[in-house]
Design a protein around this motif. Structure first.
Motif, mmCIF file in Angstrom:
data_model
loop_
_atom_site.group_PDB
_atom_site.id
_atom_site.type_symbol
_atom_site.label_atom_id
_atom_site.label_comp_id
_atom_site.label_asym_id
_atom_site.label_seq_id
_atom_site.Cartn_x
_atom_site.Cartn_y
_atom_site.Cartn_z
ATOM 1 N N LEU A 244 7.845 -1.191 11.377
ATOM 2 C CA LEU A 244 6.869 -1.930 10.574
ATOM 3 C C LEU A 244 6.826 -1.435 9.136
ATOM 4 O O LEU A 244 6.839 -2.230 8.189
ATOM 5 C CB LEU A 244 5.479 -1.815 11.215
ATOM 6 C CG LEU A 244 5.242 -2.661 12.467
ATOM 7 C CD1 LEU A 244 3.982 -2.205 13.196
ATOM 8 C CD2 LEU A 244 5.131 -4.138 12.099
ATOM 9 N N ARG A 249 5.101 -3.373 6.213
ATOM 10 C CA ARG A 249 3.790 -3.597 6.835
ATOM 11 C C ARG A 249 3.135 -2.254 7.166
ATOM 12 O O ARG A 249 3.024 -1.851 8.322
ATOM 13 C CB ARG A 249 3.962 -4.460 8.080
ATOM 14 C CG ARG A 249 4.303 -5.909 7.758
ATOM 15 C CD ARG A 249 4.755 -6.697 8.960
ATOM 16 N NE ARG A 249 6.179 -6.507 9.239
ATOM 17 C CZ ARG A 249 6.832 -7.130 10.200
ATOM 18 N NH1 ARG A 249 6.194 -7.989 10.987
ATOM 19 N NH2 ARG A 249 8.119 -6.911 10.386
ATOM 20 N N THR A 250 2.685 -1.565 6.117
ATOM 21 C CA THR A 250 2.187 -0.203 6.273
ATOM 22 C C THR A 250 0.918 -0.131 7.114
ATOM 23 O O THR A 250 0.783 0.745 7.982
ATOM 24 C CB THR A 250 1.931 0.435 4.894
ATOM 25 O OG1 THR A 250 3.131 0.384 4.123
ATOM 26 C CG2 THR A 250 1.473 1.866 5.038
ATOM 27 N N ASP A 252 -0.172 -2.095 9.445
ATOM 28 C CA ASP A 252 0.156 -2.321 10.857
ATOM 29 C C ASP A 252 0.847 -1.092 11.453
ATOM 30 O O ASP A 252 0.629 -0.753 12.622
ATOM 31 C CB ASP A 252 1.070 -3.541 11.002
ATOM 32 C CG ASP A 252 0.353 -4.844 10.699
ATOM 33 O OD1 ASP A 252 -0.893 -4.863 10.750
ATOM 34 O OD2 ASP A 252 1.038 -5.844 10.404
#
Length: 398
Positions: A244, A249-250, A252
């Protein structure tokens, strides 16, 4: 060997002394998976293990007495006593039935022990050679058919060990081939446990090569379709997080790591596969720190990486220097010169004993920062220069 009496007596002593299998394995310097197989009656204990357990558990010779009463079966020769990998490969050529599967598993066990105990020695070549012997015999059908599934399962485990070792040596093409063979044999034999471990390795390999979406897809294919034990789910949540953050998408990713941490803290070892011993809260902290480093938040990454390296902890395997290298890089990024120098100095000490290609590459990247630091004190640049020298030393020069 019918080791039921022996294993039961050891389990009783562990209960009486309130000791865990994991703690005993650490104390005696044995692989946790090997000790678990002995205590479940699946494998004979070596003479050295019997002696060590007898002394540690203060059994006054009782365990040695029980072990001496039991006669080993004719089709399971003792191979755990010999440390020589070349001897084990010879046995792999000679065995045919249950002894063949046993010889394969003992070869895997010894390779894992060497990998964890001697971090300066790469097991990639002997692991690859050992599996090639087994692979050839599987293809030719050179074994007793009634033991086929057990032999295939043991071969899957050996291929997984070789795939991991080749990955750590940065032999990417070979690692991918061996992992695919491990997964094929695990599925063929119905060994779901080794299939899961191999998929974990494949996701890690993909992430390391920058194929982050592929790593994420592998992790989620397991998380979405399988019922997992807490520790195994935590493992794949960690792999999910790395995929991720690699795809931007840090938040998440942090959520996945939080889930992994809670699974480890709330779970226990009941029903967990033997190979999951290495996943600890500190291991997750190390990956959490790396996740924050990838996201560009060096200050928060330092907090996590320091947790991973706090005194008395460390990483259970022989690759603790990987987190130290990441910590050093983050400290350099925020101009924390004194703290960075302390970590770099520890890497100077550790470098000669490291064979991991991945770890050496990370340490080498830290050493190269000497060329681009502005305002760093001379003591730090000198220490980085010393690290460069250590990395270029000939390991065969005494």
């Amino acid at each position: 060997m019918d080791s039921g009496e022996f294993s039961q007596r050891v389990r009783d002593l562990l209960r009486d002394r309130d000791m865990s299998v994991r703690a005993v394995a650490r104390h005696l310097n044995y692989d946790h998976a090997y000790l678990s197989r002995v205590l479940s009656g699946k494998q004979r204990p070596s003479t050295q293990l019997v002696t060590g357990l007898d002394q540690l558990l203060r059994a006054n010779g009782k365990l040695a007495e029980i072990a001496a009463r039991v006669t080993p079966p004719t089709d399971s020769p003792e191979v755990a006593e010999s440390p020589a990998i070349t001897d084990r490969i010879l046995r792999l050529n000679e065995a045919r039935g249950a002894d063949f599967a046993h010889a394969i598993r003992e070869t895997s066990h010894r390779l894992v022990v060497l990998d964890n105990e001697l971090s300066g020695v790469s097991i990639a070549e002997p692991a690859g050679r050992a599996f090639k012997v087994v692979h050839r015999r599987l293809g030719a059908g050179d074994y007793e058919p009634r033991y086929e599934r057990d032999i295939q399962s043991a071969a899957a485990e050996l291929a997984e060990v070789a795939g991991w070792a080749l990955f750590d040596a940065e032999r990417d093409g070979a690692a991918r081939r061996f992992n695919q063979e491990a997964l094929f044999l695990a599925n063929l034999s119905g060994d779901r446990s080794i299939a899961l471990l191999t998929l974990q390795n494949m996701a890690m390999h993909s992430e390391w090569r920058g194929r982050n979406q592929e790593a994420l897809s592998i992790a989620r294919s397991v998380l979405n379709r399988r019922r997992l034990s807490p520790r195994v789910e935590a493992m794949f949540r960690m792999r999910e997080a790395k995929g991720l953050v690699g795809t931007g998408r840090t938040s998440d990713a942090i959520e996945s790591l939080q889930r992994a941490r809670s699974l480890i803290e709330d779970g226990n070892d009941v029903g967990e596969p033997d190979w999951s011993w290495w996943l600890t809260d500190r291991e997750i902290d190390g990956h959490w720190g790396h996740t924050l480093q990838i996201a560009g938040d060096a200050k928060k990454a330092i907090e996590r990486l320091l947790q991973c390296a706090r005194p008395g902890g460390g990483v259970a395997t022989g690759y603790a220097s990987m987190s130290s290298a990441r910590l050093a890089q983050c400290l350099l990024d925020v101009n924390a010169w004194r703290e960075a120098e302390d970590v770099v100095r520890s890497l100077v000490t550790a470098a000669p004993g490291i064979s991991s290609g991945r770890t050496l590459r990370l340490i080498g990247h830290v050493a190269k920062q000497r060329e681009r630091l502005n305002g760093a004190p001379p003591s730090l640049t000198d220490t980085l220069a010393h690290l460069t020298e250590k990395l270029s030393e000939d390991p065969f020069t005494l």
